[in-house]
Design an enzyme around this catalytic site. Structure first.
Site, PDB file in Angstrom:
ATOM      1  CE1 TYR A 370      -4.109   2.003   0.916  1.00 21.29           C
ATOM      2  CE2 TYR A 370      -2.524   3.295   2.185  1.00 21.29           C
ATOM      3  CZ  TYR A 370      -3.783   3.157   1.611  1.00 21.29           C
ATOM      4  OH  TYR A 370      -4.710   4.162   1.735  1.00 21.29           O
ATOM      5  CG  PHE A 427      -2.559   9.220  -3.560  1.00 18.88           C
ATOM      6  CD1 PHE A 427      -2.166   9.675  -4.817  1.00 18.88           C
ATOM      7  CD2 PHE A 427      -1.735   8.294  -2.917  1.00 18.88           C
ATOM      8  CE1 PHE A 427      -0.992   9.217  -5.406  1.00 18.88           C
ATOM      9  CE2 PHE A 427      -0.568   7.830  -3.499  1.00 18.88           C
ATOM     10  CZ  PHE A 427      -0.195   8.286  -4.750  1.00 18.88           C
ATOM     11  CD  GLU A 428      -6.963   3.646  -0.522  1.00 13.73           C
ATOM     12  OE1 GLU A 428      -7.007   3.342   0.686  1.00 13.73           O
ATOM     13  OE2 GLU A 428      -7.792   3.207  -1.360  1.00 13.73           O
ATOM     14  CB  ILE A 429      -0.517   3.292  -5.412  1.00 12.09           C
ATOM     15  CG1 ILE A 429      -0.750   4.618  -6.146  1.00 12.09           C
ATOM     16  CG2 ILE A 429       0.087   2.260  -6.357  1.00 12.09           C
ATOM     17  CD1 ILE A 429       0.517   5.272  -6.655  1.00 12.09           C
ATOM     18  CG  HIS A 464      -8.822   1.245   3.217  1.00 14.05           C
ATOM     19  ND1 HIS A 464      -8.743   1.790   1.950  1.00 14.05           N
ATOM     20  CD2 HIS A 464      -9.905   0.439   3.206  1.00 14.05           C
ATOM     21  CE1 HIS A 464      -9.732   1.333   1.201  1.00 14.05           C
ATOM     22  NE2 HIS A 464     -10.460   0.513   1.951  1.00 14.05           N
TER      23      HIS A 464
END
Length: 527
Positions: A370, A427-429, A464
């Site tokens: 993450y 914003f998440e990758i 999360h």
């Protein structure tokens, strides 16, 4: 008497010498004129008078070709030249200088096995009977081939460096404009080619049956956008920024999700902004709605009370559906199920630095689950019972908690309290398979049954974050410090001066949220 005789003898001797000199000079000039006269040439108007000194020779040369010479030239015109060899022909930047061919007719080259030609033969293509009439071939190069008055069964068109097509090259088949990445089958029969350069790839000593292919090195990643039709123009601005900064180099696909059907206008305008594939999905009701165990009257009263208290999104029903969907269902949507990695994109955000690498490859190669850019505090009024519910889960399922977890980032008192820090999830990758894991699904189901999404206003960001910090060690979570990102009212702007001096970033470092009140980045960096 003796004196007279002496004088007479001297006079006679002088005359004899003069006459001999004149005679000698005459013979010299006659000899010179004979030597200068070409064989078989006619001399017109020769004026050579006897008893006069030769002062001028007027020679007019005419090339009189007799019958034998004419016959010889006629025979040359009808002669067929076989087994012509063209020497010193090279694949790259080869020049053929000052070749003059006058009325030559060539027959088909010899193509028997093991015949070596200095020129390159591609796929046994045969150039038959080239007819060249007084043609001068000079400075011929691979990049700029000039063939005048040549008729062949095989046409060679648009041969450019890196733009050459080798597709079943038989007589009568043109070679036209193969693009990089097309599958190319090139056979070099009875020849060896040295230093062939195609698209900056050098192939030495290429043998027969070599196949050139473009390998798609992208990972199985996707851009996920949860968006309404009414947010179209905010999203268009975001997509333009995102494409310019990163995705135009990689063309990862987009999946747009909505609880309502997308309009044709929305599809047309978003598709026009990218060369990547775009998919549009409807969220099913069971993913975007109340589960059967929720008391909707109680949930409505909660929204009313939170609205009176002016809690951000406290009175919004759809916001709660969204937080529940992003917490437990986005990775299970039928359009997302096939992917392994995701980048979450929201309308109204801006990317302020060029991202010069494949982020999906980066997290895979570095064993990262993450990635985030901003970490901040959650509003405590939206999650009054969330931490108690988390502790209940930990006691019930201790086997899921990682030994080397990083829960101290969000609890400094041995999990007695929660400090509210979380990764801002707009914003998440990340790796989608983390959310599909048994431990995460158990975690979400436990929280979902507690009802906090509707009886309070639990957000997907703290859920999360807590799961990641419980189940993973710190090295699995990455701070993308080099990605400039703005989601009003906050932004992350890299402080590295080289990013700005090079033109990679155009944000204002003075407005960086990392060291401002409400940010958790100092705690992240020091723990």
């Amino acid at each position: 008497m003796i004196l007279w005789f002496s004088l007479h003898f001297r006079t006679l001797l002088i005359r004899t010498i003069i006459i001999a000199s004149i005679f000698t000079l005459s013979l010299y000039f006659i000899g010179v004129s004979i030597l200068l006269e070409p064989p078989n040439s006619n001399l017109n108007d020769k004026a050579l008078q006897s008893n006069t000194t030769v002062t001028h020779v007027d020679l007019t040369l005419t090339h009189a070709i007799d019958d034998n010479v004419n016959a010889t030239l006629q025979q040359v015109n009808n002669t067929q030249i076989d087994d012509t060899k063209i020497n010193d022909a090279k694949t790259d930047n080869t020049q053929v200088d000052d070749i003059q061919v006058d009325d030559i007719q060539s027959t088909q080259p010899n193509t028997q096995p093991n015949t070596q030609l200095d020129t390159q033969i591609i796929d046994d293509s045969q150039v038959n009977d080239p007819q060249v009439d007084n043609t001068k071939l000079k400075d011929t190069q691979v990049d700029n081939i000039l063939v005048n008055n040549m008729q062949t069964d095989t046409q060679l068109n648009d041969m450019k460096a890196g733009n050459v097509q080798y597709n079943d090259t038989q007589a009568g088949t043109p070679l036209n404009d193969t693009k990089a990445g097309d599958k190319v089958d090139k056979q070099l029969n009875n020849s060896t080619t040295n230093e062939i350069q195609l698209n900056n790839t050098q192939v030495n000593n290429t043998q027969d049956n070599v196949t050139f292919t473009q390998v798609d090195t992208r990972l199985n990643g996707v851009i996920i956008v949860l968006v309404r039709n009414s947010e179209l123009h905010q999203l268009r601005k975001t997509m333009r920024s995102f494409e310019d900064r990163w995705n135009k180099m990689y063309n990862y696909p987009y999946v747009f999700l909505n609880d309502q059907n997308f309009t044709q206008e929305f599809k047309t305008m978003t598709t026009a902004l990218t060369s990547a594939k775009t998919y549009y999905g409807l969220i099913p009701e069971y993913m975007w709605g109340y589960p059967p165990w929720i008391d909707q009257a109680r949930a409505a009263e909660t929204r009313k009370q939170m609205g009176f208290r002016h809690i951000l999104y406290g009175d919004s029903e759809s916001y709660r559906h969204m937080c529940r969907f992003n917490s437990g269902f986005f990775f299970r949507h039928e359009l997302i199920e096939k992917y392994d990695y995701y980048w979450r994109l929201e309308p109204g955000v801006d990317y302020t630095c060029d991202i010069e690498y494949d982020t999906f490859k980066f997290i895979k190669e570095n064993n990262i689950t993450y990635g985030f850019t901003i970490s901040l505090l959650e509003l405590s009024d939206t999650i009054p019972t969330l931490w108690k519910t988390v502790i209940d889960f930990v006691y019930k399922y201790p086997q899921y908690i990682a030994d080397n977890n990083f829960i101290r980032f969000i609890s400094s008192d041995d999990m007695a309290t929660y400090n509210g820090c979380h990764f801002w999830s707009n914003f998440e990758i990340g790796d989608l398979n983390f959310f599909r894991s048994e431990k995460y699904l158990k975690f979400f189901d436990f929280l979902d049954r507690a009802g906090g999404f509707y009886y309070e206003r639990w957000g997907d960001a703290p859920i999360h974050s807590i799961a990641l910090l419980l189940f993973l060690e710190k090295s699995k979570i990455h701070f993308f410090n080099d990605i400039g990102y703005s989601h009003p009212p906050f932004q992350h702007c890299p402080l590295n001066i080289e990013y700005h001096n090079s033109g990679r970033c155009f944000c204002d470092p003075a407005n960086n949220f990392d060291d401002q009140l409400g940010s958790c980045m100092k705690d992240w960096l020091k723990t």
